[in-house]
Design an enzyme around this catalytic site. Structure first.
Site, short mmCIF file in Angstrom:
data_model
loop_
_atom_site.label_atom_id
_atom_site.label_comp_id
_atom_site.label_asym_id
_atom_site.label_seq_id
_atom_site.Cartn_x
_atom_site.Cartn_y
_atom_site.Cartn_z
N ASP A 1 -17.28 89.34 2.44
CA ASP A 1 -15.86 89.10 2.69
C ASP A 1 -15.21 90.39 3.17
O ASP A 1 -15.09 91.36 2.42
CB ASP A 1 -15.19 88.62 1.41
CG ASP A 1 -13.78 88.13 1.63
OD1 ASP A 1 -13.18 88.46 2.69
OD2 ASP A 1 -13.26 87.42 0.75
N ASN B 1 -9.26 81.31 3.61
CA ASN B 1 -9.08 80.73 4.95
C ASN B 1 -8.23 81.63 5.85
O ASN B 1 -7.46 81.14 6.68
CB ASN B 1 -8.49 79.32 4.86
CG ASN B 1 -8.54 78.53 6.16
OD1 ASN B 1 -7.63 77.77 6.46
ND2 ASN B 1 -9.59 78.67 6.93
N CYS C 1 -9.91 84.98 6.76
CA CYS C 1 -10.88 85.92 7.34
C CYS C 1 -12.14 85.21 7.84
O CYS C 1 -12.29 84.96 9.03
CB CYS C 1 -11.27 87.01 6.32
SG CYS C 1 -9.95 88.13 5.85
N ARG C 2 -13.05 84.87 6.93
CA ARG C 2 -14.36 84.37 7.33
C ARG C 2 -14.35 82.96 7.91
O ARG C 2 -14.95 82.71 8.96
CB ARG C 2 -15.34 84.44 6.15
CG ARG C 2 -15.66 85.85 5.71
CD ARG C 2 -16.45 85.87 4.44
NE ARG C 2 -15.64 85.37 3.34
CZ ARG C 2 -16.09 85.11 2.12
NH1 ARG C 2 -17.38 85.27 1.85
NH2 ARG C 2 -15.29 84.66 1.17
N SER C 3 -13.73 82.01 7.22
CA SER C 3 -13.81 80.63 7.72
C SER C 3 -13.07 80.43 9.04
O SER C 3 -13.59 79.72 9.91
CB SER C 3 -13.40 79.62 6.65
OG SER C 3 -12.08 79.80 6.23
N CYS D 1 -14.02 79.26 3.21
CA CYS D 1 -14.14 80.52 2.47
C CYS D 1 -13.06 80.54 1.40
O CYS D 1 -12.38 79.53 1.19
CB CYS D 1 -14.05 81.75 3.39
SG CYS D 1 -12.44 82.06 4.12
#
Length: 160
Positions: free
Chosen positions: A133, A21, A23-25, A18
């Site tokens: 996000d 690196n 939050c999402r990934s 993401c």
């Protein structure tokens, strides 16, 4: 989708990516690790995550993501953001972006993805859309549900 790794070979390596690196990934990294552990396939997969930007390098997982993971009993305290590198293209079998901007940046970095390793996570669930996000939406639950759906579909595709 083809079975990336016959049981007798090295684990299938997956890199979730993401923007920062944090939050999402990392959420995808730890959820995928959780899912493969849950079904007894942890030894068949190597999972990491990285960022397309340098903005958060060295920072820990964002508190909203940590809270979602903690509900599942997952400790992400040792994870620190890192940037994706050209070497990652050689080191990983699958490189999965959380949104279309990530995928575009990855394809540019990896010289337009000659081995077709780069994908959008929700494409495995039959959806051609980005994962929102939560840094901007502040809705970690929606992000979690999308990531979980994408990871479950990815695991189903790889476990066949």
């Amino acid at each position: 989708m083809r079975n990336v790794q016959p049981e007798s070979e090295k684990p299938t390596s997956i890199l979730f990516v993401c923007h920062g690196n944090i939050c999402r990934s990392p959420m995808a990294e730890f959820i995928m690790k959780y899912l493969v552990e849950e079904v007894g396939l942890a030894d068949r997969f190597h999972v990491e995550s990285a960022a397309t930007s340098t903005e958060e390098i060295g920072n820990p997982v964002y508190p909203g993501t940590r809270a979602v993971l903690a509900r599942l009993g997952i400790d992400s305290s040792g994870k620190r953001a890192r940037q994706v590198t050209p070497q990652d293209y050689q080191d990983f079998d699958l490189i999965i972006g959380m949104d279309s901007a990530n995928v575009k940046n990855l394809r540019r970095l990896f010289r337009y993805d000659p081995d077709h390793k780069v994908s959008l996570l929700l494409s495995f669930a039959g959806e051609d859309r980005s994962i929102a996000d939560p840094w901007y939406t502040d809705d970690f639950e929606v992000t979690y549900r999308d990531i979980r759906r994408g990871c479950e579909a990815l695991l189903a595709a790889l476990a066949d």
